[in-house]
Design a protein around this motif. Structure first.
Motif, PDB file in Angstrom:
ATOM      1  N   LYS A  88       0.665  -1.062  -0.087  1.00 27.50           N
ATOM      2  CA  LYS A  88      -0.085   0.052   0.075  1.00 27.50           C
ATOM      3  C   LYS A  88       0.927   1.188  -0.204  1.00 27.50           C
ATOM      4  O   LYS A  88       0.617   2.268  -0.681  1.00 27.50           O
ATOM      5  CB  LYS A  88      -0.963  -0.146   1.128  1.00 27.50           C
ATOM      6  N   ILE A  89       1.815   1.225   0.736  1.00 27.21           N
ATOM      7  CA  ILE A  89       2.830   2.403   0.774  1.00 27.21           C
ATOM      8  C   ILE A  89       3.604   2.481  -0.431  1.00 27.21           C
ATOM      9  O   ILE A  89       3.695   3.739  -0.870  1.00 27.21           O
ATOM     10  CB  ILE A  89       3.864   2.169   1.865  1.00 27.21           C
ATOM     11  N   ILE A  90       3.841   1.469  -1.096  1.00 28.75           N
ATOM     12  CA  ILE A  90       4.545   1.358  -2.504  1.00 28.75           C
ATOM     13  C   ILE A  90       3.541   2.190  -3.406  1.00 28.75           C
ATOM     14  O   ILE A  90       3.778   3.013  -4.381  1.00 28.75           O
ATOM     15  CB  ILE A  90       4.994   0.254  -3.240  1.00 28.75           C
ATOM     16  N   GLN A  91       2.320   1.679  -3.429  1.00 30.60           N
ATOM     17  CA  GLN A  91       1.329   2.357  -4.333  1.00 30.60           C
ATOM     18  C   GLN A  91       1.303   3.778  -3.892  1.00 30.60           C
ATOM     19  O   GLN A  91       1.035   4.539  -4.948  1.00 30.60           O
ATOM     20  CB  GLN A  91      -0.084   1.697  -3.984  1.00 30.60           C
ATOM     21  N   LEU A  92       1.248   4.017  -2.678  1.00 30.36           N
ATOM     22  CA  LEU A  92       0.873   5.464  -2.344  1.00 30.36           C
ATOM     23  C   LEU A  92       2.257   6.291  -2.996  1.00 30.36           C
ATOM     24  O   LEU A  92       1.855   7.318  -3.458  1.00 30.36           O
ATOM     25  CB  LEU A  92       0.834   5.790  -0.726  1.00 30.36           C
ATOM     26  N   PHE A  93       3.404   5.840  -3.110  1.00 31.25           N
ATOM     27  CA  PHE A  93       4.373   6.738  -3.348  1.00 31.25           C
ATOM     28  C   PHE A  93       4.408   6.823  -4.829  1.00 31.25           C
ATOM     29  O   PHE A  93       4.823   7.751  -5.514  1.00 31.25           O
ATOM     30  CB  PHE A  93       5.694   6.322  -2.802  1.00 31.25           C
ATOM     31  N   THR A  94       3.995   5.638  -5.509  1.00 36.18           N
ATOM     32  CA  THR A  94       4.167   5.554  -6.880  1.00 36.18           C
ATOM     33  C   THR A  94       2.955   6.434  -7.430  1.00 36.18           C
ATOM     34  O   THR A  94       3.200   7.153  -8.299  1.00 36.18           O
ATOM     35  CB  THR A  94       3.800   4.136  -7.354  1.00 36.18           C
ATOM     36  N   LEU A  95       2.055   6.433  -6.930  1.00 42.15           N
ATOM     37  CA  LEU A  95       0.926   7.255  -7.316  1.00 42.15           C
ATOM     38  C   LEU A  95       1.223   8.940  -6.851  1.00 42.15           C
ATOM     39  O   LEU A  95       0.926   9.467  -7.852  1.00 42.15           O
ATOM     40  CB  LEU A  95      -0.275   7.057  -6.552  1.00 42.15           C
ATOM     41  N   GLU A  96       1.925   8.877  -5.885  1.00 44.99           N
ATOM     42  CA  GLU A  96       2.241  10.452  -5.616  1.00 44.99           C
ATOM     43  C   GLU A  96       3.012  10.931  -6.892  1.00 44.99           C
ATOM     44  O   GLU A  96       2.897  12.098  -7.183  1.00 44.99           O
ATOM     45  CB  GLU A  96       3.161  10.537  -4.422  1.00 44.99           C
ATOM     46  N   GLY A  97       3.946  10.173  -7.147  1.00 44.38           N
ATOM     47  CA  GLY A  97       4.972  10.597  -8.406  1.00 44.38           C
ATOM     48  C   GLY A  97       3.979  10.735  -9.701  1.00 44.38           C
ATOM     49  O   GLY A  97       4.264  11.591 -10.417  1.00 44.38           O
ATOM     50  N   ALA A  98       3.227   9.473  -9.934  1.00 48.15           N
ATOM     51  CA  ALA A  98       2.495   9.542 -11.173  1.00 48.15           C
ATOM     52  C   ALA A  98       1.619  10.751 -11.076  1.00 48.15           C
ATOM     53  O   ALA A  98       1.243  11.084 -12.308  1.00 48.15           O
ATOM     54  CB  ALA A  98       1.678   8.075 -11.327  1.00 48.15           C
ATOM     55  N   MET A  99       1.097  11.224 -10.221  1.00 49.33           N
ATOM     56  CA  MET A  99       0.051  12.316  -9.880  1.00 49.33           C
ATOM     57  C   MET A  99       0.657  13.472 -10.564  1.00 49.33           C
ATOM     58  O   MET A  99      -0.013  14.685 -10.787  1.00 49.33           O
ATOM     59  CB  MET A  99      -0.415  12.483  -8.636  1.00 49.33           C
TER      60      MET A  99
END
Lengths: 240, 390
Positions: B292-303
């Motif tokens: 979930k944390i990986i998802q969060l950080f990846t999404l932060e970058g992707a956003m």
């Protein structure tokens, strides 16, 4: 009777490698906790207090021995199962508060509820109730940077208590607070323990905290040196 | 929806760092769309001009006709077969006779292509009406490039020499009736257009032609022995290739810009993961899994790319719309591009281009954002809480 234990450890050992040798952070710890306890692990630095909390909080696993928390064997839990156990049943309070800096007080407290399947309305009720408990409802929109140390720790308490977990593990919760704030926090936690029946386990060497404990476990070199029930010496507000 | 909500909150919470990345990325968006739309506009304009002025709905070529082999042009002609002649009679096609010839402007010898076309045709957009012969002089139509290179102007007489069907050399003077300005160099450079019937007569090639241009949108294309129908796909293949080549060349600039933006995001991600270990530890303690944390950080970058798309839309849409209306006045010498573009180049935006660019940037940003987060997969909660990397 054994089933009524919330936490039960047996021959709990945790070692860390240091060069070619092993350091025993915990060395055969046998401890049991019942629901509603207000207990503390005391002892000098390196005695294993935090390691014990980490293991029963499913943040770490033992090298050998067993730790059963809410009927779950910590050593057998997968990463996901451990995360689920923490999310459902365990609240943490840290020495350095560990609030998430970009979120408001409200969002910090709400954070822990986000993984629980709960409606926004329900979340709001719970968060506001938790903030009422710690008397910070009026600071819901503040950012952590705008709070004092005592207020920050109260937010951390609200965050730990908001999901009404069975266990709250507090690692040196007063270490960064002055006496007045320490007593305020401890009063709040004791009240929550009394009203909600939440089990509090502290890791501390702060005398102020020890005065509040009803059970004091002294750890020395990773072993239980003393496990004693205490008569409460304090009165509300920390005055003796 | 928890992760996207948190990611957006974290991203906006990062303040200036986020907005710097977003601005650079939004520039990539606008520049990619701008450059690609210019190349698309260039290709479309060139194709439209070619279709309008030269190819119409396709061409029947005499089996020996090869425009790229001038040595065979003299033999690349034949009597127009009946099925094609029917189309010509119905005004659905127009024949063109092509041969090699020589002119002598100002006493200099110059090899040219002599082309015959019906003055009254309307299949291709050439000013062939100026080829209507009114006196004894043979009217000739040339392009501006030809006029410039041969030093000819309207009203000039020039001697043209050719070999007729029997191989006999013959020569006549033609008068420049019109100098046409066209963006299509292949109907201009080194060419002289004269009335088809006159040319047929002079060359002893009655009813013959080298190619026949059929009208746009002609669906009935009969197969005729000895004549090959060349579709627009075939005829425009060179332009497609040229545009593709130029697009690839032009891509280098925005790839650099994209690379810079990606470097900034990668750097932000690495720094973020390094600085926010304690935050990760706290999240784990609160019940977040590492994935979930990986998802969060990846999404932060992707956003970053989502915000960049919004920012790009704010300043990019007005700019691109304005540009599509005013176009880009092309400087002299753009004939060297290899195809005709006209005086102004108008960008062409397509849904595919915009969506494709957004998807491309989003995809690249997501990959770049994900790469540094792999470290989190090995992160122990206890180490994270102490601010250590496992």
């Amino acid at each position: 009777m054994e089933n009524s234990f919330l936490i039960k450890t047996q021959d709990l050992v945790k070692t860390y490698p240091m060069g070619h040798t092993k350091i025993f952070a915990l060395n055969g710890v046998n401890l049991n906790f019942r629901p509603g306890e207000f207990a503390g692990l005391v002892g000098p630095s390196g005695s294993g207090k935090t390691t014990f909390l980490n293991i029963v909080g499913s943040l770490d696993s033992p090298t050998s021995g067993s730790a059963v928390v809410m009927g779950k064997k910590i050593e057998d839990l997968s990463h996901k199962q451990a995360a689920w156990l923490r999310n459902q049943n365990i609240g943490f309070i840290f020495q350095t508060f560990n609030l998430l800096p970009v979120y408001t007080v409200y969002e910090n407290v709400e954070f822990t509820l986000l993984l629980l399947k709960m409606s926004a309305e329900e979340r709001k009720d719970k968060v506001m109730q938790a903030l009422e408990w710690v008397k910070l409802a009026d600071r819901a929109k503040s950012k952590p940077a705008q709070l004092s140390g005592g207020q920050s720790q109260r937010v951390a308490v609200a965050r730990a208590i908001v999901k009404e977990p069975s266990i709250i593990l507090a690692d040196e919760p007063t270490a960064n607070l002055d006496a007045e704030n320490s007593f305020n926090i401890l009063d709040t936690m004791e009240e929550l323990n009394r009203e909600l029946g939440t089990t509090f386990i502290f890791a501390t060497h702060d005398e102020k905290v020890i005065k509040y404990l009803r059970r004091k476990i002294t750890l020395v070199d990773g072993k239980v040196a003393k496990d004693e029930a205490l008569e409460q010496k304090k009165v509300k507000g920390g005055n003796q | 929806m928890i992760i996207p909500r948190l990611a957006l909150k974290n991203l906006l919470g990062a303040g200036l760092r986020t907005w710097l990345n977003v601005v650079v990325l939004s520039l990539s968006f606008v520049l990619i769309i701008f450059l690609q739309s210019l190349y698309k506009g260039m290709g479309d304009q060139a194709k439209e001009a070619k279709i309008d002025i030269e190819f119409a709905g396709g061409q029947y070529w005499h089996e020996s006709y090869d425009p790229f082999d001038p040595l065979t042009l003299e033999d690349a002609h034949g009597v127009v077969p009946d099925p094609i002649q029917e189309k010509i009679d119905k005004g659905e096609a127009t024949p063109i006779l092509v041969t090699q010839a020589t002119i002598y402007p100002e006493g200099r010898l110059r090899t040219i292509l002599l082309k015959g076309i019906y003055p009254q045709q309307s299949i291709v957009n050439l000013p062939s009406k100026f080829l209507v012969q009114e006196g004894e002089d043979i009217p000739a139509l040339i392009g501006a490039r030809m006029a410039k290179s041969a030093g000819l102007k309207m009203g000039d007489m020039v001697t043209v020499r050719w070999r007729d069907a029997k191989g006999t050399f013959d020569a006549r003077d033609v008068q420049i009736a019109r100098v046409m300005k066209t963006s299509v160099g292949t109907v201009d450079q080194g060419q002289i257009w004269i009335p088809l019937e006159k040319m047929r007569g002079l060359m002893s090639m009655e009813n013959e032609s080298s190619l026949v241009v059929v009208a746009k949108n002609t669906e009935d294309i009969p197969t005729v022995s000895g004549w090959d129908f060349k579709s627009l796909e075939f005829l425009l293949a060179d332009i497609e290739y040229l545009v593709r080549t130029k697009t690839t060349g032009g891509s280098i600039m925005y790839i650099f810009l994209l690379l810079l933006a990606m470097l900034a995001i990668f750097n932000t991600q690495v720094l973020s993961i390094f600085r926010r270990r304690k935050e990760m530890g706290t999240m784990m303690a609160l019940g977040f899994t590492r994935s979930k944390i990986i998802q969060l950080f990846t999404l932060e970058g992707a956003m970053h790319s989502v915000l960049a798309a919004i920012v790009a839309a704010i300043y990019g849409i007005p700019f691109l719309v304005w540009f599509s209306k005013t176009g880009w006045a092309l400087p002299e010498g753009t004939d060297d591009f290899g195809f005709g573009l006209g005086e102004k180049l108008f960008p062409v935006y397509s849904v595919g281009l915009v969506v494709g660019t957004i998807v491309l940037v989003l995809l690249v940003t997501t990959i770049v954002s994900f790469l540094p987060t792999r470290k989190i997969a090995k992160l122990k909660p206890t180490d994270a809480l102490r601010g250590k990397m496992s």
